[in-house]
Write an enzyme that holds these catalytic residues in place. Structure first.
Site, PDB file in Angstrom:
ATOM      1  N   GLU A   1       0.817  -1.209   0.000  1.00  0.00           N
ATOM      2  CA  GLU A   1       0.000   0.000   0.000  1.00  0.00           C
ATOM      3  C   GLU A   1       0.856   1.267   0.000  1.00  0.00           C
ATOM      4  OE1 GLU A   1      -0.885  -2.092   3.958  1.00  0.00           O
ATOM      5  OE2 GLU A   1       0.195  -2.556   2.119  1.00  0.00           O
TER       6      GLU A   1
ATOM      7  N   ARG B   1       1.011   4.362  -2.970  1.00  0.00           N
ATOM      8  CA  ARG B   1       1.005   5.822  -2.802  1.00  0.00           C
ATOM      9  C   ARG B   1       2.148   6.467  -3.577  1.00  0.00           C
ATOM     10  NH1 ARG B   1       4.111   9.215   0.109  1.00  0.00           N
ATOM     11  NH2 ARG B   1       3.239  11.281   0.558  1.00  0.00           N
TER      12      ARG B   1
ATOM     13  N   ARG C   1      -2.481   8.977   8.750  1.00  0.00           N
ATOM     14  CA  ARG C   1      -1.826  10.265   8.524  1.00  0.00           C
ATOM     15  C   ARG C   1      -2.247  10.861   7.190  1.00  0.00           C
ATOM     16  NH1 ARG C   1       4.591  10.191   8.123  1.00  0.00           N
ATOM     17  NH2 ARG C   1       4.017   9.064   6.218  1.00  0.00           N
TER      18      ARG C   1
ATOM     19  N   CYS D   1      -0.867  -3.402   8.059  1.00  0.00           N
ATOM     20  CA  CYS D   1      -0.188  -3.766   9.304  1.00  0.00           C
ATOM     21  C   CYS D   1      -0.398  -2.669  10.347  1.00  0.00           C
ATOM     22  CB  CYS D   1       1.299  -4.011   9.053  1.00  0.00           C
ATOM     23  SG  CYS D   1       2.251  -2.547   8.583  1.00  0.00           S
TER      24      CYS D   1
ATOM     25  N   CYS E   1       1.669   0.650   8.495  1.00  0.00           N
ATOM     26  CA  CYS E   1       0.821   1.078   7.377  1.00  0.00           C
ATOM     27  C   CYS E   1      -0.498   1.662   7.873  1.00  0.00           C
ATOM     28  CB  CYS E   1       0.553  -0.098   6.440  1.00  0.00           C
ATOM     29  SG  CYS E   1       2.016  -0.670   5.549  1.00  0.00           S
TER      30      CYS E   1
END
Length: 238
Positions: free
Chosen positions: A86, A90, A213, A143, A207
């Site tokens: 993931e 990004r 965030r 995770c 993650c």
């Protein structure tokens, strides 16, 4: 780039995103016959235009579960520290966004109009056109807290969290070098460059926390002055 929870994504859209990612991954791995088809986590981002799912475009497909060892860190940006699927998605999206920005700044009006961006006149910078949306697919819970709690929670008809005050819930967590899973962040641990190079175990934000965030700061990062409207998170936990 605010995110919507997976249960806010219409089922047909979630299924479409999942199917497009799997089809592209199959295509890239020669029908799952390539050695690269042996993966643990698959992620990807799909772009849709307007309310229709026609013409949905796969922006990236990524796989990975590894983080770098401290001895390979680079102070010149030559190494990627976190290679979880993931997170790589990004990074791939950022590359796509920069390409679209270049289109918007082109002197060719046809190329300029094909960009997904438009200028923010009053605030400065750029934003996505109103009908452009991104959807993040992850084949398993990220995770951190998402993986620790979500797959193991007993499904009940009672709304809300039955154990909101559990001490182990809602903590910032880190991936630890040469470790399995994630560990809670301790205020007593201070990472230093010298300490890592001398053998200290590298800690990397989980993650789950990184995605949280992104919800606040945006996936575009502080260097790209873009107001990106929505990224839907589609989880297909298997």
């Amino acid at each position: 780039m605010p995110a919507e929870c997976a249960n806010n994504v219409p089922g047909d859209l979630a299924n479409l995103v999942s199917r497009l990612i799997m089809e592209k991954f199959s295509e890239l791995t020669d029908g799952m016959t390539s050695a690269y088809a042996r993966r643990k986590v698959l992620a990807g981002i799909v772009m849709t235009t307007g309310e229709s799912t026609e013409g949905a475009q796969v922006i990236c497909v990524t796989t990975g579960t590894k983080s770098i060892n401290g001895e390979y860190m680079s102070d010149k940006g030559f190494a990627v520290n976190d290679c979880h699927a993931e997170i790589i998605s990004r990074r791939s999206l950022l590359r796509f966004l920069y390409t679209e920005l270049e289109k918007h700044l082109s002197d060719n009006s046809e190329v300029k109009n094909s960009s997904i961006f438009e200028r923010r006149e009053e605030q400065g910078g750029y934003k996505l056109k109103d009908n452009v949306f991104f959807h993040l697919y992850i084949s398993t819970a990220p995770c951190g807290d998402s993986r620790i709690f979500s797959p193991h929670e007993k499904v009940t008809e009672e709304p809300g969290d039955r154990h909101p005050n559990r001490n182990s819930r809602g903590q910032l967590r880190t991936k630890i070098e040469s470790g399995e899973g994630t560990i809670p962040v301790s205020s007593q641990i201070t990472q230093t460059w010298d300490g890592i190079l001398e053998g200290g175990r590298l800690l990397t934000m989980s993650c789950s926390d990184k995605i949280a965030r992104w919800n606040v700061l945006g996936v575009q990062g502080k260097k790209m002055m873009i107001n990106v409207s929505v990224i839907n998170c589609v989880l297909a936990c298997t």
